[in-house]
Design a protein around this motif. Sequence first.
Motif, short mmCIF file in Angstrom:
data_model
loop_
_atom_site.label_atom_id
_atom_site.label_comp_id
_atom_site.label_asym_id
_atom_site.label_seq_id
_atom_site.Cartn_x
_atom_site.Cartn_y
_atom_site.Cartn_z
N MET A 165 0.84 -1.19 0.00
CA MET A 165 0.00 0.00 0.00
C MET A 165 0.89 1.25 0.00
O MET A 165 1.86 1.33 0.76
CB MET A 165 -0.92 0.01 1.22
CG MET A 165 -1.88 -1.17 1.28
SD MET A 165 -2.98 -1.26 -0.17
CE MET A 165 -3.89 0.28 0.01
N LEU A 166 0.55 2.21 -0.84
CA LEU A 166 1.31 3.44 -0.95
C LEU A 166 0.66 4.55 -0.13
O LEU A 166 -0.57 4.59 0.00
CB LEU A 166 1.41 3.88 -2.41
CG LEU A 166 2.18 2.94 -3.34
CD1 LEU A 166 1.99 3.34 -4.79
CD2 LEU A 166 3.67 2.94 -2.98
N PRO A 167 1.46 5.45 0.42
CA PRO A 167 0.88 6.56 1.19
C PRO A 167 -0.01 7.42 0.30
O PRO A 167 0.34 7.73 -0.83
CB PRO A 167 2.10 7.34 1.67
CG PRO A 167 3.24 6.39 1.58
CD PRO A 167 2.93 5.48 0.45
N HIS A 168 -1.16 7.80 0.84
CA HIS A 168 -2.08 8.67 0.13
C HIS A 168 -1.61 10.11 0.28
O HIS A 168 -1.30 10.55 1.40
CB HIS A 168 -3.50 8.52 0.69
CG HIS A 168 -4.56 9.12 -0.16
ND1 HIS A 168 -4.77 10.48 -0.21
CD2 HIS A 168 -5.47 8.55 -0.99
CE1 HIS A 168 -5.78 10.73 -1.03
NE2 HIS A 168 -6.22 9.57 -1.52
N PRO A 169 -1.52 10.88 -0.80
CA PRO A 169 -0.95 12.23 -0.69
C PRO A 169 -1.76 13.20 0.14
O PRO A 169 -1.22 14.20 0.62
CB PRO A 169 -0.87 12.69 -2.15
CG PRO A 169 -1.84 11.84 -2.88
CD PRO A 169 -1.86 10.52 -2.17
N MET A 170 -3.07 12.94 0.33
CA MET A 170 -3.90 13.84 1.13
C MET A 170 -4.30 13.25 2.48
O MET A 170 -4.43 13.97 3.46
CB MET A 170 -5.17 14.22 0.36
CG MET A 170 -4.99 15.37 -0.59
SD MET A 170 -4.35 14.85 -2.18
CE MET A 170 -5.79 14.09 -2.91
N LEU A 171 -4.48 11.95 2.53
CA LEU A 171 -5.00 11.32 3.74
C LEU A 171 -3.91 10.88 4.72
O LEU A 171 -4.16 10.77 5.92
CB LEU A 171 -5.87 10.12 3.37
CG LEU A 171 -7.06 10.42 2.45
CD1 LEU A 171 -7.84 9.13 2.17
CD2 LEU A 171 -7.97 11.47 3.06
N ASP A 172 -2.71 10.58 4.22
CA ASP A 172 -1.61 10.13 5.08
C ASP A 172 -0.62 11.27 5.28
O ASP A 172 -0.29 11.99 4.34
CB ASP A 172 -0.89 8.94 4.44
CG ASP A 172 -1.79 7.72 4.33
OD1 ASP A 172 -2.59 7.52 5.27
OD2 ASP A 172 -1.71 7.00 3.32
N HIS A 173 -0.16 11.41 6.49
CA HIS A 173 0.74 12.51 6.82
C HIS A 173 2.02 11.96 7.45
O HIS A 173 2.09 10.81 7.88
CB HIS A 173 0.06 13.49 7.79
CG HIS A 173 -1.23 14.04 7.27
ND1 HIS A 173 -1.31 15.02 6.32
CD2 HIS A 173 -2.52 13.72 7.57
CE1 HIS A 173 -2.57 15.30 6.06
NE2 HIS A 173 -3.33 14.52 6.81
N GLY A 174 3.03 12.83 7.51
CA GLY A 174 4.29 12.43 8.12
C GLY A 174 5.24 11.81 7.11
O GLY A 174 4.90 11.58 5.95
N ASP A 175 6.44 11.54 7.58
CA ASP A 175 7.49 10.97 6.74
C ASP A 175 7.32 9.46 6.68
O ASP A 175 7.63 8.74 7.62
CB ASP A 175 8.86 11.34 7.31
CG ASP A 175 9.99 10.93 6.37
OD1 ASP A 175 9.69 10.57 5.24
OD2 ASP A 175 11.16 10.97 6.81
N ARG A 176 6.80 8.95 5.56
CA ARG A 176 6.53 7.54 5.44
C ARG A 176 7.30 6.97 4.25
O ARG A 176 7.62 7.70 3.30
CB ARG A 176 5.02 7.30 5.25
CG ARG A 176 4.17 7.84 6.39
CD ARG A 176 2.72 7.48 6.20
NE ARG A 176 2.53 6.04 6.10
CZ ARG A 176 1.35 5.46 5.93
NH1 ARG A 176 0.26 6.20 5.84
NH2 ARG A 176 1.26 4.15 5.83
#
Length: 331
Positions: A153-164
């Motif tokens: 799963m890739l980080p969502h650009p709007m829903l996921d925050h922080g350095d992932r």
Amino acid sequence: MTPDAAWKLSPTLSLVTVQGQWIIEDPRRGSHRLLNTRPPWLLALLTMLAQRDEASWSELTASAVGQGVPPDRADACIRSLAKAHLIVPAGTHAPSRDASALRDHQWALASERMDYTDESAIADDIALMYRYAESSPPPAPCWEPETESDSIMLPHPMLDHGDRPLVDLGRLLYFTNAILGDTSIGPLPRSRRVPPSHGASHPFDLSLHTARPSAGGSTAHYGYDPSAHALVRLKAETATPMPVAPQSDVLSVHAALERVQWRYRTSTAYPTLFLDLGHLVETLFQVAETLGWDVLEIPHADEPVLDSRLPGLGPVFARFALSPSSEGVAQ
């Protein structure tokens, strides 16, 4: 331009006669022009080159002079042919004018556009698709991976925050080809995505060849699932090139031929493919520039392999090397 070199006809050039009119066509350059006049010197020169593999510059000018061109203008006439790419240096390598990729360009040029501002045309088009659906079910709006495939799963650009991990790669793929919502045109399921698409067809899928530690460690080939915004491990081994550098990825753009041809069963499919390829590639470059990534197009075979060995993915129409900036290397 080197007049002392040998010259030949462009290998992608052809002369076509349509209803008594002569047309010079060159699908590699995406152009054709009408020969309103056919001066004897030009016809004699083209005939000479068609009968021979090559000719010297002096032979070309001599041919023009022999057909009545003033000697002080012959050189300029031959230079005009070289400038128009009707003649090319003998060492020039190009695909045959009958190569499939060039024929695709030819169809795109010749295809008549449908007027989708006409309400009756839209109604007729939707009725036609319902008739299509009676004989064959419409295809899914995007690539559907096998259910048992491993995915990241890739980080969502709007829903996921922080350095992932993979945050920049996630942004790049999301804004280039992710599905934002579902829609339909008559019986045909479609999707809404960031880049525009003719008829919401979005006829391309993406795959990624990467060796990033955060993407599994070893070099692997993934398909991009635009519905789940995830990388899905592909089981089949393919001839996709290795990344060009340790911190680079290879992104391939695959044409979903069945998806676009179910909808457009005439030569209209060709301009749709090339128009949407332009939309997708331009979006890719814009997002990469925003992220500070470098994008380099990688040459690939002129004629795509239509029986792709990747499950559910079509032939490669374009391929790019992606190199993140120094700030993004740790991603």
